[in-house]
Scaffold this motif. Sequence first.
Motif, PDB file in Angstrom:
ATOM      1  N   LYS A   1       0.818  -1.217   0.000  1.00 46.01           N
ATOM      2  CA  LYS A   1       0.000   0.000   0.000  1.00 46.01           C
ATOM      3  C   LYS A   1       0.850   1.265   0.000  1.00 46.01           C
ATOM      4  CE  LYS A   1      -0.417   0.818   4.945  1.00 46.01           C
ATOM      5  NZ  LYS A   1       0.882   0.166   5.214  1.00 46.01           N
TER       6      LYS A   1
ATOM      7  N   CYS B   1      -6.629   0.105  -2.032  1.00 48.17           N
ATOM      8  CA  CYS B   1      -5.870  -0.963  -1.370  1.00 48.17           C
ATOM      9  C   CYS B   1      -6.814  -2.039  -0.863  1.00 48.17           C
ATOM     10  CB  CYS B   1      -5.068  -0.414  -0.190  1.00 48.17           C
ATOM     11  SG  CYS B   1      -4.256  -1.703   0.796  1.00 48.17           S
TER      12      CYS B   1
ATOM     13  N   CYS C   1      -6.803  -4.656   1.566  1.00 46.35           N
ATOM     14  CA  CYS C   1      -5.965  -4.905   2.740  1.00 46.35           C
ATOM     15  C   CYS C   1      -6.314  -6.253   3.376  1.00 46.35           C
ATOM     16  CB  CYS C   1      -6.134  -3.777   3.748  1.00 46.35           C
ATOM     17  SG  CYS C   1      -5.033  -3.902   5.167  1.00 46.35           S
TER      18      CYS C   1
ATOM     19  N   SER D   1      -0.296   4.648   5.071  1.00 46.09           N
ATOM     20  CA  SER D   1      -1.747   4.429   4.947  1.00 46.09           C
ATOM     21  C   SER D   1      -2.441   5.665   4.395  1.00 46.09           C
ATOM     22  CB  SER D   1      -2.348   4.042   6.301  1.00 46.09           C
ATOM     23  OG  SER D   1      -2.354   5.140   7.199  1.00 46.09           O
TER      24      SER D   1
ATOM     25  N   PHE E   1      -9.708   2.111   1.122  1.00 50.62           N
ATOM     26  CA  PHE E   1      -9.371   0.778   1.605  1.00 50.62           C
ATOM     27  C   PHE E   1     -10.540  -0.182   1.385  1.00 50.62           C
ATOM     28  CE2 PHE E   1      -6.058   2.829   4.177  1.00 50.62           C
ATOM     29  CZ  PHE E   1      -5.032   1.879   4.096  1.00 50.62           C
TER      30      PHE E   1
END
Length: 370
Positions: A99, A111, A113, A158, A164
């Motif tokens: 990321k 992303c 995750c 992040s 996300f």
Amino acid sequence: MQVALVHEWFNEVAGSEKCVGEFNTLYPDADIYTLVDWLDDTRRQSLLAGKQTNTSFIQRLPFARKHFRQYLPLFPIAIEQFNLDKYDLVLSSSHLVAKGVLTHHGQLHVCYCHTPVRYAWDMYHDYLRGGNLQNGGVKSWLSRRTLHHLRLWDVLSSNRVDHFIANSHYIRKRIQKIYRREAHVIYPPVDTDRFSLSTDKDDYYLAFSRLVPYKRIDLIVQAFAHTSRRLLVVGNGPEMERLRSMATLNIELLGFQDDQQVAHLMQQAKALVFAALEDFGIIPVEAQACGTPVICLNQGGTAETVIHGVTGIHFPEQTVEAIRQAVDTFEAQQATFDPERISEFAQKFSVTRFRQDINQHIGKLLEQKI
């Protein structure tokens, strides 16, 4: 639209790699970037349709083929060296540093995750203890310093992500806790079509995973030891000899089994017993695709992928006694479990569903970007 896919590494084909394979199916013209890539031709063809990847300088460092993880302190700077300026969409598959690629304001970075870095955050002390690094010394100090800086970079990077996607609600909560970011949940793809429904169950329980400490197969073996219940354990790993020393006559350690045999064992088992705390947990879903109930921990991913009393039985904690009580509960309720209903439930985690959800969600994000 030009698309870049980013993943930490390709040295095996596990759950996160299969996600990238599906991204590659959705975006067949995408370029793929990764720290290192050791896939052989067979696995590359099945996973990435034979596509070659763009690797980092880690690939060329000494002993990287076997020991690339030892270069962890270099991973953040390595991932930042990829020039992704020409891409409209950057889709990263991240459980460590993917990321952290650099993008500009005109790009969309999504992303997927799998988890924030476990051994830098909530498993930090377990990691130190497991490596005998908690009692001081140069190696302990270097490890602590490396993970301290990794935590700082992890939070900083992040902020480079526009949106996300979490692979479970459990991971969504961890993303919110660690990164203070919201995430949309899309469960990872499970090849449920590989497992066919069987309503004819044999008189044994099944435990299946890599035999490593955090999978807690030792608790399952202890829970079944000195009982009349038959347990089959499938898998290989460093825990094998320790488990052999615990096993009694009713417990069989079968070692590695190929995919066909694993599917057969799952189809015939009266239940799968699964004690690991997982971010998602593909194996319990595969068992349910066979119509086989799952006895599992009511924490992490399995709290979401198994419905207590409908597709399996939950136990509250990772203890021998909790597993024994859950097996007792299952035996008392076994007749109420419907294999067809269990198999039908597993389809909500299918590959087809994953592709549809990813395509739809990223499509909406692209519309919002425009």
